[in-house]
Write an enzyme that holds these catalytic residues in place. Structure first.
Site, PDB file in Angstrom:
ATOM      1  N   HIS A 162      -7.500  -7.698  15.775  1.00 49.28           N
ATOM      2  CA  HIS A 162      -8.293  -7.681  17.005  1.00 49.28           C
ATOM      3  C   HIS A 162      -9.349  -8.761  16.912  1.00 49.28           C
ATOM      4  O   HIS A 162     -10.057  -8.861  15.918  1.00 49.28           O
ATOM      5  CB  HIS A 162      -8.976  -6.324  17.178  1.00 49.28           C
ATOM      6  CG  HIS A 162      -8.021  -5.242  17.539  1.00 49.28           C
ATOM      7  ND1 HIS A 162      -7.402  -5.173  18.771  1.00 49.28           N
ATOM      8  CD2 HIS A 162      -7.563  -4.185  16.835  1.00 49.28           C
ATOM      9  CE1 HIS A 162      -6.612  -4.116  18.801  1.00 49.28           C
ATOM     10  NE2 HIS A 162      -6.689  -3.498  17.641  1.00 49.28           N
ATOM     11  N   CYS A 204      -6.527 -11.470  20.493  1.00 42.25           N
ATOM     12  CA  CYS A 204      -7.081 -11.786  21.806  1.00 42.25           C
ATOM     13  C   CYS A 204      -8.013 -12.970  21.657  1.00 42.25           C
ATOM     14  O   CYS A 204      -8.750 -13.050  20.671  1.00 42.25           O
ATOM     15  CB  CYS A 204      -7.890 -10.594  22.329  1.00 42.25           C
ATOM     16  SG  CYS A 204      -6.932  -9.085  22.417  1.00 42.25           S
TER      17      CYS A 204
END
Lengths: 377, 562
Positions: A162, A204
């Site tokens: 992440h 991301c």
């Protein structure tokens, strides 16, 4: 022919070999041609999965897919540093233990049966990652946990987890920023710990992680631009979580078609997972790279194609006299292997238990009367 | 009113006292307790290292044999001569090569030695006469008509540090000494380039300091093949037997190592430590299928498929987990009976005599065919003893390449005596020592300067005392190495350069140098503000109030006076 026990000729004499000039020129030509498609002699890979917990199954699957491709194309385990922050294959919530699948039809078990994880669980921290890259490990670190690259090594670094704009989250408790990563690469360059480096990140806003690079010979790919999220591919209803991220899924598909002798180059890699399949826009950065990406083979980073040269020169040695080997008088095995005498279990002396029970019975009858004796006999 | 006044006064003095305490005691205490400990580094000496001016000095002794000079010329021979060559490699690195040449005539014993029938014997006899120091070169000038060398050869380079050079200028009556010397110069230059260092080698050794792209293709190939300077190397000899059911192989590797490999490693002791081990792997196959060639009635491996042989095998070769030294692997593969004999073909589809190949910075593989050792109807498994001298001949030459002894082909007109049993000639070792010393100096200076730069840039890194000590000792050793190279003492220079590089590596890779993870300034403020702001606001406000009251008081006083 040679049979066992033949004796060698005595006398030590050596004949000479002298190189002639024509052999010298031929040597040079062949040598120069073979070497110069790229100037690396060995390959390393550092594959890192930074997230833990069961619902981040896909990050471990991502890393293991790249690990599998890299091993298949030839990089040995001794040259791969695999860091997995959590164990999905043996997780209590895994309905199919000892497997990590990449596709919902469970076609491909990327866990395999010879996975060698170098940093596992809580050992995957920002500090350890930076230590591996810069080489500043404590002296007790074993060889398998070190990145022993030299100035002719091509290194592949793959990060997944992440991330956000300028950082990547490790273990849900700390983060590494793009500045730190760029500084780590610069320190690697200062010590010439790599020849060329390929950096792939699947998180991301992954493109923010390579914005700050400033060392030469770096090429970077990311799964999404700043402001975009990298999406996962598809969930599996039996396992209950998303199995892989889109970018790495299509990357794995692409790599499954590559074999050690393939000539696919980096431009093909840049085309992996266009926006229609990935929803996010993959990005890449090649301005710090010296060679043209079209001339860089996929196997320069993902595989381990060695340069070989034929050995033209040999030294003529004549067999030497076999000196009689004097063996030391062997000690008996019991003296060499010092074993403590095996401890026999202690048993109480013979008849002890019998006597004890007799005593108990006598006390019983004394207390409660002899009339119970008839119930025994 | 007086009580209020006293209260106000007390309040004012309290505020002033607190402010004074905070400023006088608090701020220095906070500063001292939050600074990172940084031991002092010799920054001035380190910045000196950035601009490296290396001088390499070779002591050359030129000995004129009888018949090369006329008696008048002999009397006028100069005692010594110095020649310098300057080369600026890039803006921070300069090289200077100094050749200090001493001239003399041959002694009687040397003349006797030169009267031997062949050059090899002459060289051996000369070697027993004189003791040459590490890094020096002795050139014997022999008359043109001498029979020691074959007709077309001009130079003979022996096994130790001597060379025999045939004089081109016959002792013509009237030819002055300067002409003779001038005619000898280019040839001596060539000899020195072969036996000692040459410009490409030294520039290649400096790659750590240079920007990439400066070295030539050939020197790049050489530098790619040999390992970089390292304090130790691990060498592993492996015997691969894919077919134990048919072949029962015996190799006396310990004796072979003692006889052929250890002499070379002992000679290389000043350069690095070596640890050697051996193993036998059963059922280990090459990853490539060889093709059967009916014309040669043998299985062949083409040159392109060789690159794919190594990877499947490497997974099965172990390595010593305790050390981080580079590993050299030498594999002896005996093909299984179904695929015997197995020969390697090069690019031109010709058979390779050695039947071996090597990979840069990894090691070598030799294919040893045993199909000739038994017939079709022998009882399997067959006992086969491997001819270790043939195997070690190949491995020794591959080992030499991996360790950095280049395949210097002889320039035209030269005869290079092969090293023979010791594995390496003294002058070859000297060449390696020159390039290793330069490489160590370059790497150590690059490490230290980049470490100093890094520590300057990142103010957060704690510099412990041991790192400062390592850096200081590295700088000292480095300066000593450069001084020894200038003086021409090659062995001492190598020792100092090894000390320098090990100290600098230890300092650079010290585990404590991981900087406190990135602390941007806004995060620092975020930590200090909740601590200090609540305390500082009342103090500041009360000081302001006091100041305003004092101002007011002064204004009133002035108004009263007026």
């Amino acid at each position: 022919g040679w049979k066992r026990g033949s004796s060698f000729l005595p006398g030590i004499d050596v004949t000479d070999t002298k190189l002639s000039t024509s052999a010298f020129l031929l040597l040079h030509q062949a040598r120069a041609e073979r070497f110069f498609r790229s100037d690396h002699t060995n390959n390393w890979a550092v594959l890192v999965c930074t997230s833990r917990f069961w619902f981040n199954y896909r990050h471990v699957a991502n890393t293991l897919s790249v690990y599998r491709s890299v091993k298949r194309l030839g990089i040995p385990d001794s040259h791969i540093v695999l860091m997995l922050a959590d164990d999905m294959a043996c997780n209590h919530r895994n309905p199919k233990p000892a497997t990590v699948f990449s596709h919902k039809n469970m076609e491909l078990n990327v866990y395999g049966d010879d996975v060698e994880v170098d940093y596992r669980g809580y050992e995957v921290t920002v500090e350890n990652f930076l230590r591996v890259l810069t080489g500043r490990l404590p002296p007790s670190t074993p060889r398998s946990k070190r990145l022993l690259s030299d100035d002719h090594s091509n290194i592949l670094i793959y990060l997944t987890g992440h991330g956000g704009n300028g950082f990547l989250k490790f273990q849900d408790s700390e983060e590494i920023s793009n500045v730190e990563l760029a500084d780590a690469f610069e320190q690697m360059w200062q010590k010439r710990r790599y020849n060329e480096l390929l950096f792939i990140i699947d998180t991301c806003q992954g493109a923010s992680m390579y914005e700050r690079f400033y060392s030469p010979n770096l090429m970077a790919l990311a799964s999404s631009q700043v402001g975009e999220d990298s999406l996962s591919h598809q969930p599996d209803l039996a396992i209950g979580v998303h199995l892989m991220d889109r970018y790495t899924f299509y990357l794995l598909e692409f790599l499954e078609d590559i074999h050690p002798a393939s000539q696919a180059n980096m431009n093909d890699l840049f085309k992996v997972c266009p926006k229609s399949q990935c929803v996010s826009t993959p990005g890449h950065r090649t301005d710090l790279f010296q060679r043209d990406p079209g001339s860089v083979l996929i196997t320069d980073f993902f595989g381990s194609v060695r340069k070989v040269e034929i050995t033209m020169e040999t030294i003529n040695l004549t067999p030497h006299t076999e000196t009689a080997l004097a063996y030391v008088d062997q000690l008996p095995v019991a003296q060499i292997i010092h074993q403590k005498p095996k401890q026999k279990d202690w048993h109480p002396p013979d008849g002890f238990i019998l006597g004890l029970w007799t005593l108990i019975l006598l006390v019983f009858f004394r207390t409660y009367g002899i009339k119970h004796l008839k119930h025994i006999f | 009113m007086a009580a209020v006044e006293v209260e106000k006064q007390r309040g004012r003095s309290a505020a002033v006292a607190i402010a004074a305490l905070v400023i006088a005691a608090g701020i220095p205490l906070w500063w001292k307790t939050t600074e990172t400990y940084r031991a002092w580094l010799p920054a001035a000496r380190i910045s000196e290292l950035e601009a490296l001016q290396l001088e390499l000095r070779v002591e050359v002794e030129v000995v004129f044999a009888r018949g090369t000079l006329s008696p008048e010329q002999q009397k006028k021979v100069p005692a010594s001569r110095m020649r310098e060559q300057q080369q600026q490699v890039d803006d921070k690195t300069g090289l200077k090569f100094t050749y200090e040449t001493r001239f003399r005539t041959a002694t009687v014993m040397e003349e006797d030695a030169l009267n031997q029938p062949t050059a090899a014997e002459a060289d051996h006899a000369l070697h027993t006469l004189t003791e040459t120091s590490c890094g020096s070169v002795v050139i014997y000038i022999i008359p043109e008509a001498s029979a020691l060398l074959p007709q077309d050869m001009r130079v003979y380079v022996g096994r130790s540090r001597t060379a025999l050079l045939r004089s081109q200028v016959a002792s013509v009556v009237g030819a002055g000494l300067p002409e003779v010397l001038a005619a000898l110069d280019p040839q001596m230059e060539q000899v020195l380039q072969t036996m000692s260092f040459n410009h490409q080698d030294v520039t290649a050794a400096l790659t750590d300091r240079l920007r990439p792209g400066l070295s030539t293709r050939d020197s790049l190939a050489d530098s790619m093949r040999a390992f970089k300077s390292s304090p130790g190397y691990e060498i592993t000899f492996s015997l691969l037997n894919p077919d134990p059911k048919h072949h029962q192989l015996h190799w006396d590797v310990e004796a072979a190592l003692d006889a052929y490999i250890y002499p070379l490693l002992h000679k290389m002791a000043p350069v690095a430590n070596f640890s050697v081990d051996s193993q036998i792997l059963y059922y280990a196959v090459l990853g490539v299928n060889p093709r059967y060639d009916a014309s040669a009635s043998a299985y062949t491996l083409s040159a392109d498929s060789l690159a794919h042989v190594i990877n499947p095998v490497e997974a099965r070769l172990g390595s010593n987990a305790a050390s981080s030294n580079p590993v050299l692997n030498f594999l002896l593969y005996v093909p299984d009976s179904l695929h015997s004999p197995l020969i390697i073909r090069n690019d031109q589809k010709q058979e390779v005599a050695s039947n071996a190949f090597h990979s840069p910075r990894w090691g070598g593989i030799m294919v040893y065919n045993v199909d000739g050792a038994y017939g079709n109807d022998t009882q399997f498994p067959v006992d086969i003893a491997i001819d270790m001298s043939r195997v070690m001949g190949v491995f020794l030459s591959q080992l030499r390449l991996m360790l950095g002894f280049q395949q210097t082909g002889a320039p035209p007109g030269f005869v290079l005596e092969a090293a023979g049993r010791e594995g390496v000639a003294e002058w070859e070792l000297d060449r390696l020592l020159w390039s290793r010393s330069v490489e160590n100096v370059a790497t150590a200076s690059a490490s230290i300067t980049s470490l100093a730069q890094l520590l300057d840039q990142i103010a957060n890194i704690v510099i412990n005392d041991n790192i400062a000590q390592q850096v200081a000792s590295a700088v000292t050793a480095l300066q000593a190495a450069v001084a020894e190279l200038e003086a021409g003492n090659l062995a001492l220079a190598l020792e100092h350069s090894r000390e320098a590089i090990s100290a600098s590596e230890r300092a650079f890779f010290d585990p404590s140098l991981l900087h406190l993870l990135y602390f941007p300034d806004d995060q620092k403020f975020a930590i200090y503000i909740p601590l200090f702001l609540p305390m500082c606001v009342p103090i500041l406000l009360s000081l302001l109030k006091i100041f305003r009251e004092v101002q007011q008081h002064r204004a009133e006083k002035r108004a009263k006076r007026d």
